[in-house]
Design a protein around this motif. Structure first.
Motif, PDB file in Angstrom:
ATOM      1  N   VAL A  43     -44.484 -14.527 -20.685  1.00 57.35           N
ATOM      2  CA  VAL A  43     -45.079 -13.211 -20.996  1.00 57.35           C
ATOM      3  C   VAL A  43     -45.517 -12.519 -19.712  1.00 57.35           C
ATOM      4  O   VAL A  43     -45.324 -11.306 -19.533  1.00 57.35           O
ATOM      5  CB  VAL A  43     -46.274 -13.370 -21.963  1.00 57.35           C
ATOM      6  CG1 VAL A  43     -46.978 -12.046 -22.170  1.00 57.35           C
ATOM      7  CG2 VAL A  43     -45.808 -13.927 -23.294  1.00 57.35           C
ATOM      8  N   THR A 100     -44.184  -8.878 -18.619  1.00 56.48           N
ATOM      9  CA  THR A 100     -45.087  -7.721 -18.529  1.00 56.48           C
ATOM     10  C   THR A 100     -45.174  -7.187 -17.088  1.00 56.48           C
ATOM     11  O   THR A 100     -45.110  -5.979 -16.863  1.00 56.48           O
ATOM     12  CB  THR A 100     -46.501  -8.077 -19.038  1.00 56.48           C
ATOM     13  OG1 THR A 100     -46.906  -9.310 -18.431  1.00 56.48           O
ATOM     14  CG2 THR A 100     -46.548  -8.228 -20.530  1.00 56.48           C
ATOM     15  N   TYR A 106     -43.887  -3.533 -15.733  1.00 56.33           N
ATOM     16  CA  TYR A 106     -44.790  -2.611 -15.034  1.00 56.33           C
ATOM     17  C   TYR A 106     -44.248  -2.205 -13.663  1.00 56.33           C
ATOM     18  O   TYR A 106     -44.222  -1.020 -13.320  1.00 56.33           O
ATOM     19  CB  TYR A 106     -46.176  -3.254 -14.883  1.00 56.33           C
ATOM     20  CG  TYR A 106     -47.131  -2.375 -14.120  1.00 56.33           C
ATOM     21  CD1 TYR A 106     -47.609  -1.197 -14.675  1.00 56.33           C
ATOM     22  CD2 TYR A 106     -47.507  -2.685 -12.817  1.00 56.33           C
ATOM     23  CE1 TYR A 106     -48.468  -0.367 -13.958  1.00 56.33           C
ATOM     24  CE2 TYR A 106     -48.360  -1.861 -12.102  1.00 56.33           C
ATOM     25  CZ  TYR A 106     -48.833  -0.708 -12.679  1.00 56.33           C
ATOM     26  OH  TYR A 106     -49.654   0.120 -11.975  1.00 56.33           O
ATOM     27  N   THR A 110     -51.291 -10.738 -23.263  1.00 54.39           N
ATOM     28  CA  THR A 110     -50.689  -9.514 -22.728  1.00 54.39           C
ATOM     29  C   THR A 110     -51.671  -8.497 -22.157  1.00 54.39           C
ATOM     30  O   THR A 110     -51.234  -7.513 -21.569  1.00 54.39           O
ATOM     31  CB  THR A 110     -49.857  -8.810 -23.829  1.00 54.39           C
ATOM     32  OG1 THR A 110     -50.611  -8.790 -25.023  1.00 54.39           O
ATOM     33  CG2 THR A 110     -48.543  -9.494 -24.060  1.00 54.39           C
TER      34      THR A 110
END
Ligand code: SF4
Ligand code: SF4
Length: 520
Positions: A47, A51, A55, A124
């Protein structure tokens, strides 16, 4: 199989222990989380990679929209009031799509919380992800828990200074990259990157990067768990959103207590004995500095690292995994009732295990059917409905619009030949990234004609062709004239119709025409 006494007991204190709360204004006691390994740690790595990848890389993705629009896939173009998301372009008056997305995100979060508890916090949430990243750097430079504690306690030396400088410089680099990535969402990333490092970017870009660098460094490197415990409102909101069927990280004391490091001696002495060997492994890995054995706590972000730590211990003892596990309150209560005869006796693990040492059949375990209940179905239905409505609105929305503002002062003018004239500001919105010739025409208002300031129109025109730049609004000053013999003492309505004959798009606006006798 190891003897429980052979499992190392870690010298660790839950500094944010629910059973021993520190006063509010006491100085922060540093937490040194130990490296965890296991299924949930693996999931968190994945994860984290996804993420952070999204980004940092999204502003660099390109999306061809032709020569008249930016080719950045995701761009918040503040200068022109546009939001680009791959094939979707949102104008300021369409911000309700963004509001709709936020509503969907909110309902999604409700759904997630009611089913798997604080998964957002544990996996997250940017605070969790960046703290995790800062911890990886800290461990790589200063070592795991014991090495870091030793380093903290050691007097200042060249080695310690070197390690500290390396760590903080690395954190600062991550913080700068975080702030830097953010500004790339608001301008063409390659251009801004070059301008930024040649000192040609706008001051607001440098100020934004400075603020985000400071907040990332402070929140991720220095404050860490304090942000979750003291600053974030979400744990408080979430506590009210959990129900008896929500999954949350739980210490199953119905099988773990009474805890003991000397199981064999205790059993020989006829004492009750649970599965917890009081090794503190679950406390040592906790990034929030809590002991999950104290029960549910607001400080627990449900990162599940304590599950990994305890599963590792249970594996060594050849016991079933899941002394700490994701469990619903309903299942936990049922098992506690079994172990305590409905709360009338202390926990007796013998009540949950048969003579063969296995759990008795009555032990409640997670059932996926508990996810599908009225509450979650309502969330899913609302979420899907909003999504479908937004999708329909998006696919059928107009890309050509007209807005009209009638002059209020004067309401009308009587020309020398007796005809009546009203003035309007007509705004044509070409919402596609291609130039268009838009036909503006009058519909209704018998005998009327119009002239457009700045355009060559004949005296009796009811229709004019107006070129409009790609992805732009063009404002026109339009005068509508009605001959004296057709003028009406009452207010009349008519329509400005705009049409793109090539793309076969039409839009219209109903306006009013004032004449003497009507002054409102
Ligand atoms: S108690 Fe467990 S799940 Fe909760 S924050 Fe600590 S390690 Fe994560
Ligand atoms: S719950 Fe598990 S990890 Fe924590 S002290 Fe007990 S045995 Fe060790």
């Amino acid at each position: 199989m190891l003897n429980p006494a052979e499992i190392e007991k870690l010298d660790v204190e839950a500094v944010n222990s629910a059973s021993n709360r520190q006063p509010l204004y006491v100085a922060r006691r540093k937490i040194h989380p130990k490296r965890a390994s296991g299924n949930f740690r693996q999931l968190k790595w994945i994860v984290m990679a996804i993420t952070l990848g999204i980004y940092y890389l999204t502003p660099w993705l390109r999306w061809d929209r032709g020569p008249h629009a930016p080719d950045q896939a995701v761009l918040v173009d503040l200068a022109h009031g546009r939001f680009y998301f791959f094939f979707i372009e949102i104008w300021p008056q369409e911000l309700f799509y963004v509001a709709g997305l936020l509503v969907m995100a909110g309902i999604g979060l409700f759904l997630l919380t009611s089913t798997i508890g604080r998964a957002w916090c544990g996996y997250t949430c940017p605070q969790t992800v960046w703290v995790d990243l800062f911890l990886v750097v800290e461990r790589a430079i200063e070592g795991d828990r014991n090495a870091r504690i030793k380093l903290d306690q050691a007097p200042m030396s060249f080695r310690k200074l070197g390690l500290r400088l390396t760590k903080h410089m690395s954190w600062l680099l991550i913080a700068v990259a975080t702030g830097g990535a953010w500004i790339f969402y608001f301008a063409d990333a390659p251009t801004l990157f070059r301008d930024f490092f040649t000192g040609q970017a706008a001051p607001v870009a440098y100020i934004t990067v400075a603020i985000l660098t400071a907040t990332t460094y402070t929140f991720g490197g220095l404050m860490r768990e304090q942000v979750c415990i003291y600053m974030c409102p979400w744990p408080r909101i979430q506590a009210a959103m959990l129900d008896e069927n929500s999954l949350t990280v739980t210490y199953n004391d119905w099988r773990g207590e009474p805890r003991s490091r000397h199981t064999k001696k205790a059993v020989a002495a006829g004492e009750r004995n649970g599965d917890c060997v009081d090794c503190n492994a679950c406390v040592a890995v906790c990034p929030m500095g809590i002991d999950i054995r104290d029960g549910q706590q607001l400080a627990c972000i449900t990162c599940a690292l304590c599950i990994d730590a305890c599963d590792g211990v249970m594996d060594k003892l050849h016991k079933e995994r899941g002394l700490i596990s994701y469990a619903t309150f309903r299942d936990y209560d049922a098992n506690m009732a079994l172990a305590t005869v409905g709360g009338t006796t202390p926990i007796d693990p013998a009540r949950v295990r048969g003579s063969d040492g296995r759990f008795v059949p009555g032990i409640a375990d997670f059932n996926w059917r508990s996810v599908l209940r009225l509450r979650t179905l309502i969330y899913v239905t609302i979420w899907t409905l909003i999504g479908l409505i937004m999708l329909y609105a998006l696919l059928t929305r107009d890309r050509l619009e007209v807005n009209v503002l009638r002059d209020r002062n004067p309401q009308y003018v009587i020309l020398s030949d007796g005809s009546v004239r009203n003035g309007y500001t007509v705004k044509l919105l070409n919402m596609i990234p291609q130039p268009r010739t838009i036909t503006l025409r009058l519909e209704g208002l018998p005998g009327a004609s119009m002239s457009v300031s700045g355009l060559h129109t004949g005296p009796e025109e009811r229709s004019v062709n107006v070129p409009v730049e790609p992805d732009r609004l063009r404002a026109l000053k339009v005068f509508v004239r009605q001959p004296a013999d057709q003028a009406h003492p009452e207010r009349q309505t008519f329509r400005f119709v705009v049409e793109d004959k090539v793309n076969q798009e039409t839009s219209a606006y109903t306006a009013t025409f004032n004449a003497p006798g009507e002054h409102k």
